[in-house]
Design a protein around this motif. Structure first.
Motif, PDB file in Angstrom:
ATOM      1  N   ARG A 277      13.473  41.965  -8.730  1.00 28.25           N
ATOM      2  CA  ARG A 277      13.123  40.771  -9.470  1.00 28.25           C
ATOM      3  C   ARG A 277      11.574  40.310  -9.715  1.00 28.25           C
ATOM      4  NH1 ARG A 277      15.505  35.529  -9.692  1.00 28.25           N
ATOM      5  NH2 ARG A 277      14.021  33.654  -9.613  1.00 28.25           N
ATOM      6  N   ALA A 278      11.008  40.822  -8.446  1.00 30.35           N
ATOM      7  CA  ALA A 278       9.543  40.680  -8.542  1.00 30.35           C
ATOM      8  C   ALA A 278       8.786  41.652  -9.767  1.00 30.35           C
ATOM      9  CB  ALA A 278       8.903  41.186  -7.224  1.00 30.35           C
ATOM     10  N   ASP A 279       9.430  42.800 -10.128  1.00 36.73           N
ATOM     11  CA  ASP A 279       8.754  43.580 -11.004  1.00 36.73           C
ATOM     12  C   ASP A 279       9.183  42.915 -12.344  1.00 36.73           C
ATOM     13  OD1 ASP A 279       8.167  45.466  -9.229  1.00 36.73           O
ATOM     14  OD2 ASP A 279       9.936  46.682  -9.352  1.00 36.73           O
ATOM     15  N   VAL A 280      10.195  42.582 -12.618  1.00 37.36           N
ATOM     16  CA  VAL A 280      10.672  41.765 -13.764  1.00 37.36           C
ATOM     17  C   VAL A 280       9.598  40.552 -14.191  1.00 37.36           C
ATOM     18  CG1 VAL A 280      12.217  40.614 -15.003  1.00 37.36           C
ATOM     19  CG2 VAL A 280      12.849  42.414 -14.024  1.00 37.36           C
ATOM     20  N   VAL A 281       9.427  39.767 -12.909  1.00 39.46           N
ATOM     21  CA  VAL A 281       8.483  38.717 -13.025  1.00 39.46           C
ATOM     22  C   VAL A 281       6.863  38.918 -13.250  1.00 39.46           C
ATOM     23  CG1 VAL A 281       7.331  36.690 -11.779  1.00 39.46           C
ATOM     24  CG2 VAL A 281       9.978  37.074 -11.647  1.00 39.46           C
ATOM     25  N   ASP A 282       6.596  40.432 -12.825  1.00 39.39           N
ATOM     26  CA  ASP A 282       5.140  40.574 -13.000  1.00 39.39           C
ATOM     27  C   ASP A 282       5.131  41.013 -14.729  1.00 39.39           C
ATOM     28  OD1 ASP A 282       4.319  40.313 -10.394  1.00 39.39           O
ATOM     29  OD2 ASP A 282       4.820  42.354  -9.764  1.00 39.39           O
ATOM     30  N   ARG A 283       6.137  41.652 -14.960  1.00 38.96           N
ATOM     31  CA  ARG A 283       5.968  42.101 -16.424  1.00 38.96           C
ATOM     32  C   ARG A 283       6.052  40.873 -17.440  1.00 38.96           C
ATOM     33  NH1 ARG A 283       7.172  47.512 -17.733  1.00 38.96           N
ATOM     34  NH2 ARG A 283       7.548  48.973 -15.945  1.00 38.96           N
ATOM     35  N   LEU A 284       6.992  39.949 -17.128  1.00 40.10           N
ATOM     36  CA  LEU A 284       6.725  38.678 -18.142  1.00 40.10           C
ATOM     37  C   LEU A 284       5.841  38.025 -17.800  1.00 40.10           C
ATOM     38  CD1 LEU A 284      10.330  37.383 -16.976  1.00 40.10           C
ATOM     39  CD2 LEU A 284       9.668  38.506 -19.280  1.00 40.10           C
ATOM     40  N   ARG A 285       4.828  37.900 -16.741  1.00 42.42           N
ATOM     41  CA  ARG A 285       3.546  37.304 -16.862  1.00 42.42           C
ATOM     42  C   ARG A 285       2.738  38.131 -17.118  1.00 42.42           C
ATOM     43  NH1 ARG A 285       3.705  36.169 -10.159  1.00 42.42           N
ATOM     44  NH2 ARG A 285       4.708  33.908 -10.385  1.00 42.42           N
ATOM     45  N   ALA A 286       2.624  39.542 -17.321  1.00 47.33           N
ATOM     46  CA  ALA A 286       1.752  40.278 -18.259  1.00 47.33           C
ATOM     47  C   ALA A 286       1.998  40.049 -19.573  1.00 47.33           C
ATOM     48  CB  ALA A 286       1.930  41.733 -17.976  1.00 47.33           C
TER      49      ALA A 286
END
Length: 317
Positions: free
Chosen positions: A304-313
């Motif tokens: 979940r954290a990895d997906v959120v980081d990618r979406l923020r990028a």
């Protein structure tokens, strides 16, 4: 005008085939009358680059060699441009025809047709029609990326390239210096495998993430090209195809059919959402990001954290 260009191409081909050492642009210009008549250096350079690309399109293998002084030269070795006698039976010719028809709706249609004409000249039986229909289904491979054709030619000619590439986690593209090995289509996307000079390691690049033009570079490859390039296997491992864990996600009803095909269990939640359990492996976060707001990761926490980081990028870009 057409005759003049054909004569110029023939003279360039003879020069490249007849030399025992690489010839520089300056030497080629002094040897071919049409180049001497070019009005300026820029005019000659444009003419020469077009002619060189045309000869390569016709099948001539032209090598680019850089000498110790850094000067770039060109030659076409005879052993690299000689076809052995070709004997094809009806089934082999049909297979080649089917492969050519795959590209009829792509930018390689002309090259595929030209290849069959060369095979005809080299001994393909006249009574065999490689384009003859052999079934009701006709395969098509879509090629929409502008980077495909220059990369295909670079793979064929063993030429290093430079292009701007945007990773899924990056807001902006960055330049990559690559020695291209092979192209392969996997799940509707084209990928390039090659040697990343900046990172000193093998890498796989998705063509849809290449921005701008692909620029060719002179010189030879610095890394050995492997006998077998496993593009599909590498991408599959990044996409979680070799996963040994599971992830729990919420998926909007009627969306994300590739995810549904991978799911080991599906449960309706109501209100337009389903709960899916899917295999979880390296790179799954990058794949989930492509489905945007239709997917919500429930667990594990790190995914979940990895997906959120990618979406923020992506949002910052």
């Amino acid at each position: 005008m057409a005759i003049a260009k054909a004569e110029r191409l023939m003279n360039l081909a003879l020069c490249l085939l007849g030399t025992r050492r690489p010839l520089s642009k300056r030497e080629l210009r002094e040897s071919i009358e049409a180049y001497l008549e070019a009005g300026s250096d820029d005019s000659f350079n444009r003419m020469f680059e077009r002619d060189k690309d045309d000869l390569r399109e016709l099948g001539l293998v032209i090598e680019t060699v850089e000498n110790l002084d850094g000067e770039v030269g060109y030659l076409a070795r005879r052993d690299s441009n000689r076809l052995p006698p070709i004997t094809l039976d009806a089934e082999e010719a049909a297979a080649l025809g089917l492969a050519a028809k795959v590209w009829q709706q792509a930018r390689l249609a002309g090259a595929a047709s030209g290849a069959l004409q060369k095979l005809r000249a080299a001994g393909l039986p006249e009574d065999v029609d490689p384009y003859e229909a052999h079934g009701a289904l006709e395969p098509r491979i879509p090629v929409h990326e502008a980077a495909f054709e220059p990369l295909m030619l670079a793979c064929r000619d063993r030429r290093p390239v430079v292009f701007d590439y945007r990773k899924a986690t990056a807001a902006r593209p960055e330049p990559r210096h690559v020695e291209p090995w092979a192209l392969e289509c996997w799940r509707g996307h084209w990928y390039l495998a090659g040697w990343d000079r900046d990172r000193g390691a093998e890498r796989v690049f998705r063509l849809s993430r290449i921005t701008g033009k692909v620029r060719s570079r002179s010189g030879r490859f610095t890394a050995e090209v492997p006998d077998v390039v496993t593009v599909r296997e590498t991408v599959a491992s990044w996409a979680g195809e070799t996963a040994d864990r599971s992830a729990l996600i919420r998926l909007r009803t009627g969306a994300g059919y590739p995810l549904r095909a991978k799911a080991t269990s599906v449960r309706e939640l109501g209100d337009g959402w389903d709960e899916l359990e899917i295999p979880y492996g390296h790179g799954l976060d990058a794949w989930l990001v492509e489905f945007g707001p239709d997917v919500v990761v429930l667990e594990p926490v790190e995914l979940r954290a990895d997906v959120v980081d990618r979406l923020r990028a992506v949002a910052k870009g």
